[in-house]
Design a protein around this motif. Sequence first.
Motif, PDB file in Angstrom:
ATOM      1  N   VAL A 225     -34.484  46.529   3.729  1.00  0.00           N
ATOM      2  CA  VAL A 225     -33.868  46.655   5.045  1.00  0.00           C
ATOM      3  C   VAL A 225     -32.820  47.760   4.993  1.00  0.00           C
ATOM      4  CG1 VAL A 225     -32.537  45.469   6.830  1.00  0.00           C
ATOM      5  CG2 VAL A 225     -34.247  44.220   5.492  1.00  0.00           C
ATOM      6  N   ALA A 226     -32.824  48.637   5.970  1.00  0.00           N
ATOM      7  CA  ALA A 226     -31.855  49.734   5.998  1.00  0.00           C
ATOM      8  C   ALA A 226     -30.443  49.186   5.898  1.00  0.00           C
ATOM      9  CB  ALA A 226     -32.023  50.526   7.295  1.00  0.00           C
ATOM     10  N   GLY A 227     -29.662  49.753   5.013  1.00  0.00           N
ATOM     11  CA  GLY A 227     -28.287  49.309   4.829  1.00  0.00           C
ATOM     12  C   GLY A 227     -28.151  48.201   3.810  1.00  0.00           C
ATOM     13  N   MET A 228     -29.297  47.642   3.378  1.00  0.00           N
ATOM     14  CA  MET A 228     -29.269  46.584   2.369  1.00  0.00           C
ATOM     15  C   MET A 228     -29.507  47.241   1.018  1.00  0.00           C
ATOM     16  SD  MET A 228     -31.572  43.136   2.302  1.00  0.00           S
ATOM     17  CE  MET A 228     -31.369  41.884   1.045  1.00  0.00           C
ATOM     18  N   LEU A 229     -28.456  47.418   0.235  1.00  0.00           N
ATOM     19  CA  LEU A 229     -28.537  48.245  -0.955  1.00  0.00           C
ATOM     20  C   LEU A 229     -29.161  47.542  -2.155  1.00  0.00           C
ATOM     21  CD1 LEU A 229     -25.102  50.070  -0.733  1.00  0.00           C
ATOM     22  CD2 LEU A 229     -27.346  50.853   0.020  1.00  0.00           C
ATOM     23  N   LEU A 230     -29.218  46.224  -2.130  1.00  0.00           N
ATOM     24  CA  LEU A 230     -29.811  45.501  -3.241  1.00  0.00           C
ATOM     25  C   LEU A 230     -30.899  44.595  -2.688  1.00  0.00           C
ATOM     26  CD1 LEU A 230     -29.584  45.166  -6.305  1.00  0.00           C
ATOM     27  CD2 LEU A 230     -28.121  43.183  -5.910  1.00  0.00           C
ATOM     28  N   GLY A 231     -32.150  44.847  -3.091  1.00  0.00           N
ATOM     29  CA  GLY A 231     -33.273  44.099  -2.556  1.00  0.00           C
ATOM     30  C   GLY A 231     -33.399  42.710  -3.142  1.00  0.00           C
ATOM     31  N   SER A 232     -34.246  41.908  -2.521  1.00  0.00           N
ATOM     32  CA  SER A 232     -34.421  40.517  -2.953  1.00  0.00           C
ATOM     33  C   SER A 232     -35.055  40.426  -4.330  1.00  0.00           C
ATOM     34  CB  SER A 232     -35.265  39.762  -1.926  1.00  0.00           C
ATOM     35  OG  SER A 232     -36.560  40.352  -1.799  1.00  0.00           O
ATOM     36  N   VAL A 233     -35.939  41.369  -4.670  1.00  0.00           N
ATOM     37  CA  VAL A 233     -36.568  41.343  -5.992  1.00  0.00           C
ATOM     38  C   VAL A 233     -35.534  41.592  -7.081  1.00  0.00           C
ATOM     39  CG1 VAL A 233     -38.205  42.513  -7.499  1.00  0.00           C
ATOM     40  CG2 VAL A 233     -38.849  41.996  -5.141  1.00  0.00           C
ATOM     41  N   SER A 234     -34.684  42.606  -6.888  1.00  0.00           N
ATOM     42  CA  SER A 234     -33.638  42.899  -7.869  1.00  0.00           C
ATOM     43  C   SER A 234     -32.682  41.720  -8.015  1.00  0.00           C
ATOM     44  CB  SER A 234     -32.859  44.146  -7.454  1.00  0.00           C
ATOM     45  OG  SER A 234     -33.713  45.259  -7.355  1.00  0.00           O
ATOM     46  N   GLN A 235     -32.324  41.096  -6.901  1.00  0.00           N
ATOM     47  CA  GLN A 235     -31.442  39.939  -6.960  1.00  0.00           C
ATOM     48  C   GLN A 235     -32.077  38.804  -7.751  1.00  0.00           C
ATOM     49  OE1 GLN A 235     -29.480  38.647  -3.344  1.00  0.00           O
ATOM     50  NE2 GLN A 235     -29.891  40.617  -2.381  1.00  0.00           N
ATOM     51  N   ALA A 236     -33.357  38.545  -7.483  1.00  0.00           N
ATOM     52  CA  ALA A 236     -34.052  37.466  -8.193  1.00  0.00           C
ATOM     53  C   ALA A 236     -34.101  37.728  -9.689  1.00  0.00           C
ATOM     54  CB  ALA A 236     -35.463  37.312  -7.624  1.00  0.00           C
ATOM     55  N   LEU A 237     -34.347  38.975 -10.072  1.00  0.00           N
ATOM     56  CA  LEU A 237     -34.393  39.310 -11.492  1.00  0.00           C
ATOM     57  C   LEU A 237     -33.022  39.123 -12.140  1.00  0.00           C
ATOM     58  CD1 LEU A 237     -36.639  42.505 -11.351  1.00  0.00           C
ATOM     59  CD2 LEU A 237     -37.269  40.272 -12.316  1.00  0.00           C
ATOM     60  N   LEU A 238     -31.977  39.561 -11.466  1.00  0.00           N
ATOM     61  CA  LEU A 238     -30.631  39.422 -12.021  1.00  0.00           C
ATOM     62  C   LEU A 238     -30.244  37.955 -12.207  1.00  0.00           C
ATOM     63  CD1 LEU A 238     -28.771  42.206 -10.017  1.00  0.00           C
ATOM     64  CD2 LEU A 238     -29.099  42.155 -12.499  1.00  0.00           C
ATOM     65  N   LEU A 239     -30.760  37.096 -11.355  1.00  0.00           N
ATOM     66  CA  LEU A 239     -30.386  35.681 -11.411  1.00  0.00           C
ATOM     67  C   LEU A 239     -31.296  34.841 -12.293  1.00  0.00           C
ATOM     68  CD1 LEU A 239     -29.519  35.093  -7.648  1.00  0.00           C
ATOM     69  CD2 LEU A 239     -27.916  34.992  -9.569  1.00  0.00           C
ATOM     70  N   HIS A 240     -32.592  35.238 -12.425  1.00  0.00           N
ATOM     71  CA  HIS A 240     -33.541  34.314 -13.035  1.00  0.00           C
ATOM     72  C   HIS A 240     -34.433  34.911 -14.127  1.00  0.00           C
ATOM     73  CE1 HIS A 240     -32.412  31.529  -9.879  1.00  0.00           C
ATOM     74  NE2 HIS A 240     -32.777  32.400  -8.947  1.00  0.00           N
ATOM     75  N   ALA A 241     -34.328  36.199 -14.429  1.00  0.00           N
ATOM     76  CA  ALA A 241     -35.214  36.805 -15.427  1.00  0.00           C
ATOM     77  C   ALA A 241     -35.010  36.170 -16.802  1.00  0.00           C
ATOM     78  CB  ALA A 241     -34.979  38.306 -15.497  1.00  0.00           C
ATOM     79  N   GLU A 242     -36.063  36.185 -17.600  1.00  0.00           N
ATOM     80  CA  GLU A 242     -36.020  35.615 -18.945  1.00  0.00           C
ATOM     81  C   GLU A 242     -35.759  36.669 -20.011  1.00  0.00           C
ATOM     82  OE1 GLU A 242     -39.161  32.820 -19.882  1.00  0.00           O
ATOM     83  OE2 GLU A 242     -39.582  32.548 -17.749  1.00  0.00           O
ATOM     84  N   CYS A 243     -35.332  37.848 -19.597  1.00  0.00           N
ATOM     85  CA  CYS A 243     -34.980  38.919 -20.527  1.00  0.00           C
ATOM     86  C   CYS A 243     -33.916  39.769 -19.852  1.00  0.00           C
ATOM     87  CB  CYS A 243     -36.211  39.766 -20.889  1.00  0.00           C
ATOM     88  SG  CYS A 243     -36.896  40.696 -19.496  1.00  0.00           S
ATOM     89  N   PRO A 244     -33.270  40.687 -20.576  1.00  0.00           N
ATOM     90  CA  PRO A 244     -32.273  41.557 -19.950  1.00  0.00           C
ATOM     91  C   PRO A 244     -32.881  42.350 -18.780  1.00  0.00           C
ATOM     92  CG  PRO A 244     -32.084  41.687 -22.318  1.00  0.00           C
ATOM     93  CD  PRO A 244     -33.323  40.881 -22.045  1.00  0.00           C
ATOM     94  N   VAL A 245     -32.030  42.671 -17.816  1.00  0.00           N
ATOM     95  CA  VAL A 245     -32.459  43.340 -16.577  1.00  0.00           C
ATOM     96  C   VAL A 245     -31.680  44.641 -16.399  1.00  0.00           C
ATOM     97  CG1 VAL A 245     -32.618  43.141 -14.056  1.00  0.00           C
ATOM     98  CG2 VAL A 245     -32.886  41.093 -15.496  1.00  0.00           C
ATOM     99  N   THR A 246     -32.382  45.687 -16.010  1.00  0.00           N
ATOM    100  CA  THR A 246     -31.699  46.919 -15.616  1.00  0.00           C
ATOM    101  C   THR A 246     -32.082  47.247 -14.174  1.00  0.00           C
ATOM    102  OG1 THR A 246     -31.721  47.826 -17.860  1.00  0.00           O
ATOM    103  CG2 THR A 246     -31.367  49.375 -16.072  1.00  0.00           C
ATOM    104  N   VAL A 247     -31.070  47.405 -13.340  1.00  0.00           N
ATOM    105  CA  VAL A 247     -31.287  47.799 -11.951  1.00  0.00           C
ATOM    106  C   VAL A 247     -30.854  49.259 -11.819  1.00  0.00           C
ATOM    107  CG1 VAL A 247     -30.579  47.420  -9.557  1.00  0.00           C
ATOM    108  CG2 VAL A 247     -30.947  45.469 -11.070  1.00  0.00           C
ATOM    109  N   VAL A 248     -31.760  50.072 -11.275  1.00  0.00           N
ATOM    110  CA  VAL A 248     -31.516  51.512 -11.168  1.00  0.00           C
ATOM    111  C   VAL A 248     -31.532  51.902  -9.702  1.00  0.00           C
ATOM    112  CG1 VAL A 248     -32.230  53.807 -11.911  1.00  0.00           C
ATOM    113  CG2 VAL A 248     -32.722  51.815 -13.360  1.00  0.00           C
ATOM    114  N   ARG A 249     -30.419  52.437  -9.240  1.00  0.00           N
ATOM    115  CA  ARG A 249     -30.356  52.901  -7.853  1.00  0.00           C
ATOM    116  C   ARG A 249     -30.998  54.266  -7.737  1.00  0.00           C
ATOM    117  NH1 ARG A 249     -24.611  52.762  -5.373  1.00  0.00           N
ATOM    118  NH2 ARG A 249     -25.848  53.270  -3.550  1.00  0.00           N
ATOM    119  N   ALA A 250     -31.622  54.531  -6.598  1.00  0.00           N
ATOM    120  CA  ALA A 250     -32.248  55.837  -6.351  1.00  0.00           C
ATOM    121  C   ALA A 250     -31.174  56.914  -6.365  1.00  0.00           C
ATOM    122  CB  ALA A 250     -32.968  55.841  -5.009  1.00  0.00           C
ATOM    123  N   LEU A 251     -31.490  58.055  -6.938  1.00  0.00           N
ATOM    124  CA  LEU A 251     -30.526  59.143  -7.043  1.00  0.00           C
ATOM    125  C   LEU A 251     -30.389  59.867  -5.712  1.00  0.00           C
ATOM    126  CD1 LEU A 251     -31.717  60.583 -10.473  1.00  0.00           C
ATOM    127  CD2 LEU A 251     -29.847  58.981 -10.029  1.00  0.00           C
TER     128      LEU A 251
END
Length: 273
Positions: free
Chosen positions: A247-273
């Motif tokens: 969604v425009a203006g929503m800088l962190l998507g639901s997939v990235s949020q889910a990974l940060l909260l529930h992934a079973e390994c370390p997570v790296t989130v990369v913002r578009a340059l």
Amino acid sequence: MIVGVDGSSSSLAAADMAAEEARLRGGRLRIVHAFARSSDLDPMIHGVLAETERRLNERFPGLEITRTVVSGDALTVLRTESRHAVLTVLGRRGRSRFGDLLLGSTTMQLAAHGHGPLMVLRGRPDPQGPVLLATDGSPAGNAAASFAFTEAALRGAPLMAMHVWNTWSEPTPYEEPGDPLSVVVDLDQLELRHRRLLEDAMKPWMAAHQDVMVQPRLERGRVRQALLEATGEAQLVVAGARGHGGVAGMLLGSVSQALLLHAECPVTVVRAL
């Protein structure tokens, strides 16, 4: 490379991960601590931070390690410090008695508003397997793909490029969402289209990183659920902050949020340059 340390066991483990990342890149590591109360300062500087630096120097001889102590709240300090960092590393949770609420307030905000990639230590101990790249073929995913391929090359690990598709997220030519004809799709053609999307998205990165073995993985299902399950067989998952469907203006998507909260390994989130 910077790592945020607040004295918690999670942040100390993150310091180890950050030191290994700095070693792989031939770079430097800066340990950053933000303090709000001066009464916490001396015990932290002469206790936890000094011990962390000593331990890392022993484990990673030759790695240049420095410490920075800054007055202010963690989010503001880390966001400022991340401007000059190749990578920012954090633990899953800090000293807050509210546990994962710290992840919600600091890490989520930093993932959305920080500068550069953010790596968060979480999941099972000593994870093994490929580097997992969550890809949707969007231009916003190029920064994540670049990081993931570089990381796989540095680690000497294969890269699993995973694209998840489903019918309910597909655009249709019908104006009315409730039109019964809009649910009629050619699944074979749809799968072929997504397979080509995955192949086209990976081609330039495979050409640039011929030393990385790529494992394309196309799945039909719920995006977040499929990716979370795949993290159980990965050593690291990399995702863009926001891709298709964002969604425009929503800088962190639901997939990235889910990974940060529930992934079973370390997570790296990369913002578009």
